[in-house]
Design a protein around this motif. Structure first.
Motif, mmCIF file in Angstrom:
data_model
loop_
_atom_site.group_PDB
_atom_site.id
_atom_site.type_symbol
_atom_site.label_atom_id
_atom_site.label_comp_id
_atom_site.label_asym_id
_atom_site.label_seq_id
_atom_site.Cartn_x
_atom_site.Cartn_y
_atom_site.Cartn_z
ATOM 1 N N ARG A 59 0.937 -1.178 0.097
ATOM 2 C CA ARG A 59 0.048 -0.173 -0.010
ATOM 3 C C ARG A 59 0.897 1.278 -0.070
ATOM 4 N N THR A 82 2.115 5.447 -0.075
ATOM 5 C CA THR A 82 1.485 6.531 0.337
ATOM 6 C C THR A 82 1.205 7.479 -0.790
ATOM 7 N N VAL A 122 -7.449 5.325 -4.620
ATOM 8 C CA VAL A 122 -7.745 5.237 -3.137
ATOM 9 C C VAL A 122 -9.019 4.761 -2.635
ATOM 10 N N ASP A 123 -8.941 3.981 -1.632
ATOM 11 C CA ASP A 123 -10.222 3.558 -1.009
ATOM 12 C C ASP A 123 -10.907 4.244 -0.268
ATOM 13 N N THR A 124 -12.086 4.039 0.116
ATOM 14 C CA THR A 124 -13.131 4.801 0.895
ATOM 15 C C THR A 124 -12.477 5.561 1.904
ATOM 16 N N ASP A 125 -11.708 5.356 2.666
ATOM 17 C CA ASP A 125 -10.804 5.915 3.725
ATOM 18 C C ASP A 125 -9.705 6.804 3.190
ATOM 19 N N GLY A 126 -9.561 6.979 1.800
ATOM 20 C CA GLY A 126 -8.591 7.876 1.441
ATOM 21 C C GLY A 126 -7.350 7.446 1.171
ATOM 22 N N GLN A 127 -7.015 6.157 1.537
ATOM 23 C CA GLN A 127 -5.614 5.426 1.421
ATOM 24 C C GLN A 127 -5.505 4.891 0.287
#
Length: 74
Positions: A43, A45, A53-58
Motif C-alpha cells: 500500500r 502512500t 484510493v479506497d473509501t478511507d482515502g488511503q
C-alpha cells in the motif's frame, strides 16, 4: 487480504526469481501447468505515487497476484 477464488477464469501472474516476465510471456495463449504462491500487494502512500484510493482515502494495495515459481507447457 484473501487470495481470489481459485475458480476464476483469469488470474494475475507475476514473474519471480525462478520465472522471468519474458518466459511468462512466451507461454501466451498456451495451456500450461503452473506452481504459484499468492503475494499480497503493498500500500503506497499518496506522496510516493499516484494511486487509486479506497473509501478511507488511503492508497489501494498494488502488485498483488500469483508469483509463478514454475511453468511447464502441457
Amino acid at each position: 487480504m484473501k487470495p481470489p477464488c481459485p475458480n476464476q477464469s483469469r488470474l494475475v501472474l507475476r514473474p519471480s526469481v525462478q520465472v522471468s516476465r519474458t518466459k511468462l510471456q512466451s507461454f501466451h495463449n498456451q495451456q500450461v501447468e503452473i506452481t504459484t504462491v499468492y503475494v499480497e500487494g503493498t500500500r503506497p502512500t499518496p506522496a510516493q505515487s499516484a494511486c487509486p484510493v479506497d473509501t478511507d482515502g488511503q492508497c489501494m494495495p498494488q502488485g498483488n497476484g500469483y508469483q509463478v515459481l514454475s511453468i511447464v507447457a502441457k
